[in-house]
Design an enzyme around this catalytic site. Structure first.
Site, PDB file in Angstrom:
ATOM      1  N   ILE A   1       0.766  -1.034  -0.013  1.00 52.59           N
ATOM      2  CA  ILE A   1       0.124   0.025   0.054  1.00 52.59           C
ATOM      3  C   ILE A   1       0.848   1.204  -0.030  1.00 52.59           C
ATOM      4  O   ILE A   1       1.714   1.619   0.903  1.00 52.59           O
ATOM      5  CB  ILE A   1      -0.894   0.036   1.292  1.00 52.59           C
ATOM      6  CG1 ILE A   1      -1.832  -1.390   1.153  1.00 52.59           C
ATOM      7  CG2 ILE A   1      -1.715   1.298   1.339  1.00 52.59           C
ATOM      8  CD1 ILE A   1      -2.558  -1.507   2.346  1.00 52.59           C
TER       9      ILE A   1
ATOM     10  N   GLU B   1       2.103  -3.511   6.016  1.00 54.65           N
ATOM     11  CA  GLU B   1       1.169  -3.138   4.842  1.00 54.65           C
ATOM     12  C   GLU B   1       1.858  -3.889   3.457  1.00 54.65           C
ATOM     13  O   GLU B   1       1.209  -3.491   2.394  1.00 54.65           O
ATOM     14  CB  GLU B   1       1.298  -1.584   4.500  1.00 54.65           C
ATOM     15  CG  GLU B   1       2.485  -0.963   3.812  1.00 54.65           C
ATOM     16  CD  GLU B   1       3.632  -0.718   4.946  1.00 54.65           C
ATOM     17  OE1 GLU B   1       4.692   0.179   4.506  1.00 54.65           O
ATOM     18  OE2 GLU B   1       3.467  -0.997   6.124  1.00 54.65           O
TER      19      GLU B   1
END
Length: 379
Positions: free
Chosen positions: A260, A302
């Site tokens: 991300i 992430e």
């Protein structure tokens, strides 16, 4: 008359289904068919050595009684010592077969054979010999009682119960009703079956609890709680297995590593709740899109990974592009983007090497401006 053979194949499965419903426990009724089979296999693995041990105890008991008969410690029921020792050896062989044979039907046949041999030589005297029949019968009944308590499948329970009833009836046919009358005799026989069923039921309840607890622990150890995807431990176990299966079958396999973009900025601007929302949305999309031919995991804060069994780099790129677009559209107040690196499999390459190339491709995607997919080239 001609319809009977046609009805028989239909009636048998119906009888088996009715038997399973009758013998099923409340603790198993909420399980799916696959879960019940998995539970049965777990119980069979656990009880097989114990059942083998019970049969072996029956063989030892036969051998001890043979020694007692030889020493005239107990009155004989007519069988020569050599025949009793041979029967003990046969029961021991059945016990060894139960411990080794993979098919439960074959093990059931050995269990019934071992129980029958023990019952005949312990409690069914030859004509003219009736020494201590009641004591011998009571001693023998401990064996099928223990076996019923350990039996997993309904068909095996029914077979053992029928064997007990048939042997009880044979004793009456061959030797007449006992002095106390047949009513108490049959009550004793049915109580043996009843106690066996009760103990089998409680063992099943305990097995269900242990099985469910184990599944929860496995899920906790292999699943990321926030996203519902595999965690790093789960990825290591599942992805390595899938990777090896694909290579063994000659299928292509691709690895997608996703990250991300600017996730720290999302946490700073929207708090950890906002960051968790983004992670959960990505997890939902990955579970929906990966399907049964791959596995998806959150392998870092992430950072995510997907293994696609049966897809080459081109198909994996299409998968990653679709996921990237859907992830961007799915955002609400918190807008986030994805970068992805893809590596198709090269001959002789391990999963670790393939992931290393996918990581390098992800680095290239971020270096080129993020919110994009990059496919690793051939070194």
């Amino acid at each position: 008359m001609r319809t009977h053979p046609l009805h028989a194949p239909i009636a048998v499965p119906g009888m088996i289904h009715s038997l399973r419903a009758l013998l099923s426990r409340r603790s198993t009724r909420s399980l799916t068919a696959a879960e019940r089979e998995d539970l049965a296999q777990a119980q069979l693995r656990a009880t097989r050595p114990i059942i083998s041990g019970v049969l072996l105890c029956g063989a030892v008991l036969l051998a001890i009684i043979a020694v007692f008969d030889l020493s005239h410690v107990t009155p004989s029921i007519g069988y020569p010592v050599w025949a009793q020792l041979l029967a003990a050896f046969g029961v021991a062989a059945c016990a060894a077969g139960v411990a080794r044979l993979p098919q439960w039907q074959h093990r059931l046949m050995l269990i019934l054979a071992g129980t029958l041999l023990t019952g005949i030589f312990m409690s069914m005297p030859l004509p003219g010999a009736t020494g201590q029949l009641a004591l011998r019968t009571g001693l023998f009944q401990l064996l099928p009682l223990a076996l019923m308590a350990l039996t997993v499948r309904p068909m095996s329970l029914l077979a053992l119960a029928l064997l007990i009833v048939v042997m009880a009836q044979l004793r009456i046919v061959l030797y007449g009703a006992p002095g106390t009358g047949s009513a108490l005799y049959w009550l004793y026989t049915l109580m043996t079956i009843g106690f066996g069923l009760v103990l089998a039921g409680y063992r099943t309840d305990f097995a269900v609890s242990a099985w469910q607890m184990r599944r929860r622990l496995v899920r906790q150890a292999h699943t990321d709680e926030l996203t519902g995807l595999l965690n790093r431990n789960g990825w290591t176990e599942r992805a390595i297995a899938l990777h090896a299966q694909a290579l063994a079958a000659g299928r292509p396999v691709a690895v997608v590593v996703l990250d991300i973009d600017y996730f720290k900025r999302i946490n700073d601007e929207h708090g950890h709740d906002g960051g968790d929302t983004v992670l959960r949305r990505l997890g939902d999309l990955m579970r929906a899109r990966t399907g049964a031919n791959g596995c998806a995991a959150r392998i870092g804060g992430e950072e995510f990974a997907v293994l696609l069994d049966g897809d080459d780099a081109v198909a994996a790129q299409a998968f990653a592009e679709r996921l990237r677009r859907e992830f961007r559209k799915a955002q609400g107040a918190v807008v986030a983007t994805l970068s992805a690196g893809i590596a198709g499999h090269l001959p002789g390459e391990s999963l670790r090497d393939q992931m290393r190339r996918a990581d390098q491709a992800l680095y290239e995607a971020k270096r080129e401006g993020r919110d994009r997919v990059h496919v690793a080239g051939i070194p």
